[in-house]
Design a protein around this motif. Sequence first.
Motif: not given
Length: 99
Positions: A74-78, A82-85
Amino acid sequence: MRDQNVPISGPFIIEKSLQFAKALRYDEFRGSNGWLANFKRRHGIMSKVISGESKDVDDNDSENWITETLSKILKDYKPEIIFNADETALFFQRLPQKT
């Protein structure tokens, strides 16, 4: 396959039996539903609904994965992308529910 918790369906048994019949040059074999029912009865094979978890996950493994692996992913994503699925149904190559 069953010892590895892989579901085995009726059509799978019929398909394998047709392959064996062909290999043994037994051309009259058809692998009908009646044959399957008798085969299952003779060998004590029952269809059961698969439900529940087969094994629990160790809490320490989960925590380690979250703190070590997930954080690296996740470090490369804002955060806003990010969504909960976790409850999203995905049925790609879905396994049969009965075995």
